[in-house]
Enzyme design. Structure first.
Site: not given
Ligand code: GLY
Ligand code: MN
Ligand code: MN
Length: 427
Positions: A258, A337, A341, A372, A394
């Site tokens: 990710d 956000h 995670h 992130e 981001r």
């Molecule tokens: N790609 C989904 C996230 O960054 O949580």
């Molecule tokens: Mn993510």
């Molecule tokens: Mn992501």
């Protein structure tokens, strides 16, 4: 590769967690209809896969625990020439018996009659509470006398928190392929191309390197589109002097990556983009340094909010005292956000963040999480200097908690302004 021995160990561990005189049941995923006569690509249920490594649909794992014994039974589709002609080869019971280290293998058509027998003497039933209704109905039919129902997904999710060496190896492989894809995107990006062309390049790299699925729908968001957090339309042209936020990661043998990078369309950051970018990068690096055993994710969150808030004050995006701004949650307008995670079989791995008593689970060796931070400034936001409007940035990496600190698994993906500009072609 994850060995059948490892899958067996997981089932044994789960078996120990079930109470005596109980039946646990975990189903495979079902196909989902896309539209008439067509289906979405099949993806196995994560918990079923975690316990078996079996990719076929219409299967089921049952664990029967008595006072002294634990028995595991795998139900699979029987061989069927006509069905295999249409839908593909199946292992069938005989081959499955040889591969999976379970106690018994049966045809899925026997599930209901076998369940009836297993449940006769059981006191507890464990199943996934998010199970589709048709399957819950079948369970209910045979469990009228059972007082206790428990959510087996919660037990498995907790086991998935700490990754084994073979799981970490698969995540590393996924990240390695994703690195190639992001570097290709940096090199390929040009004005007058479309976001979906960039997406196609990225996903071509995924597939041509053995990752036949992505871990989630790629976000390729140019300019103001980056201010929509879950932008997946990817249908707009790339515009000179704008940034593209690319959040894309492949899945390799059921393990996710990710990664987000924010890159200039034509290879060079503008001064304003650089100012914002470097502030977020500085935050990201500082938060990654905090990742180590015993650290709390909530502290990473708090610190990221503090750093981004102070950074925004410095750039004139927010005005006032940072403590006051945080108290009023003003920074959330631009950083809405979380800092990250869990990641594993699912991109947002469904592992718990808290113990049953409500206390936060601290970081431990073998956990994998994303870091992130991001800032998103809408093009219509008149409260911010014009030069920053329409920019969404981001920066996201995948981090493994180690014995004494952490390892940034995606450290090799270009991230500084200089590294990104060096890879990007200018036009
Ligand atoms: N790609 C989904 C996230 O960054 O949580
Ligand atoms: Mn993510
Ligand atoms: Mn992501």
């Amino acid at each position: 590769m994850i060995s059948q021995k490892e899958y067996k160990k997981r089932r044994d561990k789960l078996g120990k967690k079930l109470s005596k005189d109980s039946v646990g049941i975990i189903y495979s995923a079902s196909y989902k209809t896309r539209s008439n006569d067509t289906e979405y690509p099949y993806r196995q249920n994560s918990n079923f896969y975690y316990l078996t490594g079996f990719k076929e649909d219409n299967s089921c794992l049952v664990i029967v625990k008595t006072t002294n014994t634990v028995k595991t039974i795998l139900f699979v589709q029987a061989k069927d020439k006509t069905k295999e002609l249409w839908h593909g080869k199946r292992l069938g019971e005989k081959v499955a018996e040889k591969i999976f280290l379970v106690d018994e293998v049966h045809a899925i058509s026997d599930l209901e009659s076998e369940l009836k027998i297993f449940l006769q003497n059981a006191k507890n039933l464990y199943f996934d509470f998010s199970l589709e209704y048709s399957k819950v109905k079948l369970l209910k039919k045979h469990t009228k006398g059972l007082a206790v129902h428990q959510n087996i997904a919660l037990l498995i999710n907790a086991m998935r928190l700490i990754k084994s060496p073979s799981e970490i190896a698969l995540i590393k492989k996924a990240v390695k392929i994703t690195k190639k894809a992001h570097h290709q995107a940096m090199n390929f990006s040009k004005s007058n191309k479309y976001e979906y062309e960039l997406q196609a390049e990225i996903e071509y790299i995924f597939k041509s390197n053995g990752a036949y699925n992505d871990a989630y729908t790629s976000v390729v968001a140019c300019g103001n589109s980056a201010n929509t957090l879950h932008y997946i339309e990817n249908n707009k042209p790339l515009v000179d002097n704008e940034l593209i936020l690319i959040d894309a990661g492949c899945e390799y043998e059921y393990y996710a990556s990710d990664i987000t990078r924010s890159i200039p369309v034509s290879g060079k950051f503008t001064q304003a983009q650089k100012e914002l970018y470097n502030m977020i990068l500085d935050t990201e690096l500082k938060i990654i340094k905090m990742v180590k055993p015993k650290a709390l994710r909530s502290d990473l969150q708090k610190k990221s909010e503090e750093l981004l808030c102070k950074g925004m004050i410095k750039l004139g995006i927010l005005k006032g005292d940072y403590k006051e701004l945080i108290k009023k949650q003003e920074h959330k307008k631009y950083y809405p956000h979380g800092i990250g995670h869990w990641m594993g079989i699912d991109v947002h791995d469904e592992c718990p963040y808290k113990y049953d008593n409500g206390d936060e689970i601290p970081l431990k060796k073998g956990m994998v999480l994303t870091i992130e931070p991001g800032i998103y400034i809408d093009k219509e936001d008149k409260s911010v200097a014009k030069k920053y409007r329409g920019i969404g940035i981001r920066i996201e990496d995948d981090i493994l908690v180690t014995k004494n600190g952490c390892e940034n698994l995606s450290a090799g993906i270009a991230k500084t302004v200089e590294e990104i500009e060096a890879i990007s072609s200018t036009n």
